[in-house]
Design an enzyme around this catalytic site. Structure first.
Site, short mmCIF file in Angstrom:
data_model
loop_
_atom_site.label_atom_id
_atom_site.label_comp_id
_atom_site.label_asym_id
_atom_site.label_seq_id
_atom_site.Cartn_x
_atom_site.Cartn_y
_atom_site.Cartn_z
N CYS A 1 41.32 37.69 31.93
CA CYS A 1 40.52 37.97 33.13
C CYS A 1 39.10 37.50 32.81
O CYS A 1 38.45 38.04 31.90
CB CYS A 1 40.55 39.46 33.44
SG CYS A 1 39.48 39.94 34.80
N CYS B 1 36.79 35.85 40.81
CA CYS B 1 37.78 35.62 39.75
C CYS B 1 37.20 34.56 38.82
O CYS B 1 37.03 33.40 39.23
CB CYS B 1 39.11 35.17 40.34
SG CYS B 1 40.34 34.85 39.07
N1 LIG Z 1 41.90 41.57 39.72
C1 LIG Z 1 40.51 41.27 39.94
C2 LIG Z 1 40.28 39.90 40.50
C3 LIG Z 1 40.72 38.79 39.59
C4 LIG Z 1 39.88 38.67 38.33
C5 LIG Z 1 40.29 37.46 37.54
N2 LIG Z 1 41.56 37.47 36.95
C6 LIG Z 1 39.22 36.89 36.65
O1 LIG Z 1 39.54 35.96 35.90
O2 LIG Z 1 38.06 37.27 36.76
C7 LIG Z 1 39.90 42.27 40.92
O3 LIG Z 1 40.62 42.85 41.77
O4 LIG Z 1 38.68 42.49 40.85
#
Ligand SMILES: N[C@@H](CCC[C@H](N)C(=O)O)C(=O)O
Length: 306
Positions: free
Chosen positions: A237, A92
């Protein structure tokens, strides 16, 4: 109840990076690992009955993180990341900045004086990430993360993402976790994003995928919306923005060292691909509040203290 069965002194902290928000669970000894079930994570992340977040950052000393102990030589702490639905994710990008700020703010990692840059490594399922905290206040910091070398997997062949009823070609990018990036004229083309966009061929990402809709705003400046695996649409993200940046840089045939900016709903992230292929991401991190268990801390109301 979110604190049920947790040690009486457990405190949870809420933080965010470009409004991608997290509940931080400090557990250096890894004593809470068994209690951090998918159900408990989903309860913590519930925006009505819990604290509310896109994910959980479980803070464990790397030596106590089963299966990842070998990272302990380089990284004292491990970010055990969980999505809001309780699923485990490899990485993340926003979370690691917030995680780094939490470690320094709480004294888990020795920082310099306020305002001095601090550098250390964090263990993750997606490998060790080197973080540099700058412009550090007591509850905020600007953090640069070496996100590693992006990978463009080839084994899936061509992948499409549905945009307004038409399957459009997507760029498959692995940032430790999987991403499908589709270029659009405007991020409004993503529609409501109430549901997971259609990605074809069906089932091509066996472990699921994060989907990014990227629109050019100016040369080397893009806007992005994202549908995150295990969450839904989020305000940002970090790994997704990395995927957008590197997909745009390859499309533009940009030289390494070229700076890119990606605007997300919750703020702005900055990127540069180094000559060694590593992607550096810079963005904000903030700690919002600390949450205590309800009843053992707050004395029952009496006529005297009411
Ligand atoms: N939902 C993603 C993991 C989280 C990613 C995050 N929000 C970021 O900032 O990179 C997954 O399941 O790969």
């Amino acid at each position: 109840m979110i604190f049920d069965g947790l040690p009486a002194r457990t405190t949870l902290t809420k933080g965010h990076g470009t409004e991608n928000d997290f509940v931080i669970v400090p557990d250096p000894d890894g004593a809470l690992s068994a209690q951090l079930t998918p159900t408990r994570v989903a309860e913590l992340c519930d925006r009505r009955a819990g604290i509310g977040a896109d994910g959980v950052l479980h803070v464990v000393r790397t030596a106590n993180m089963a299966g990842y102990e070998e990272q302990a030589a380089e990284a004292e702490f491990f970010m055990d990341y969980r999505n809001a639905d309780g699923s485990v994710a490899e990485m993340c990008g926003n979370g690691v900045r917030v995680f780094a700020l939490f470690l320094t703010a709480r004294g888990f990692v020795k920082g310099g004086a306020i305002g001095e840059p601090v550098q250390f490594s964090v263990g993750t399922r997606g490998g060790i990430k080197r973080v540099t905290l700058k412009a550090t206040g007591e509850q905020t910091a600007d953090v640069t993360v070496d996100m590693g070398v992006p990978v463009f997997p080839t084994e899936r062949g061509s992948v499409t993402v549905d945009v307004k009823g038409t399957p459009e070609p997507a760029v498959d990018v692995d940032m430790g976790n999987p991403h499908a990036v589709v270029f659009v004229d405007s991020t409004a083309d993503a529609g409501t994003l109430y549901d997971m966009p259609t990605v074809l061929p069906a089932g091509v990402y066996a472990e699921g995928v994060n989907v990014e809709f990227a629109a050019d705003l100016a040369p080397r400046h893009l806007a992005m919306r994202v549908y995150e695996r295990g969450v839904g649409e989020t305000r940002s993200c970090g790994t997704g923005a990395c995927a957008v940046m590197i997909a745009a840089a390859r499309r533009d045939a940009a030289d390494t060292g070229t700076e890119y900016t990606v605007d997300v709903l919750g703020g702005r992230l900055r990127f540069v691909e180094r000559a060694d292929g590593h992607l550096e991401m810079t963005g904000p991190a903030a700690l919002v509040c600390t949450v205590l268990p309800p009843l053992d801390i707050i004395p029952a109301a009496t006529p005297e203290n009411r």
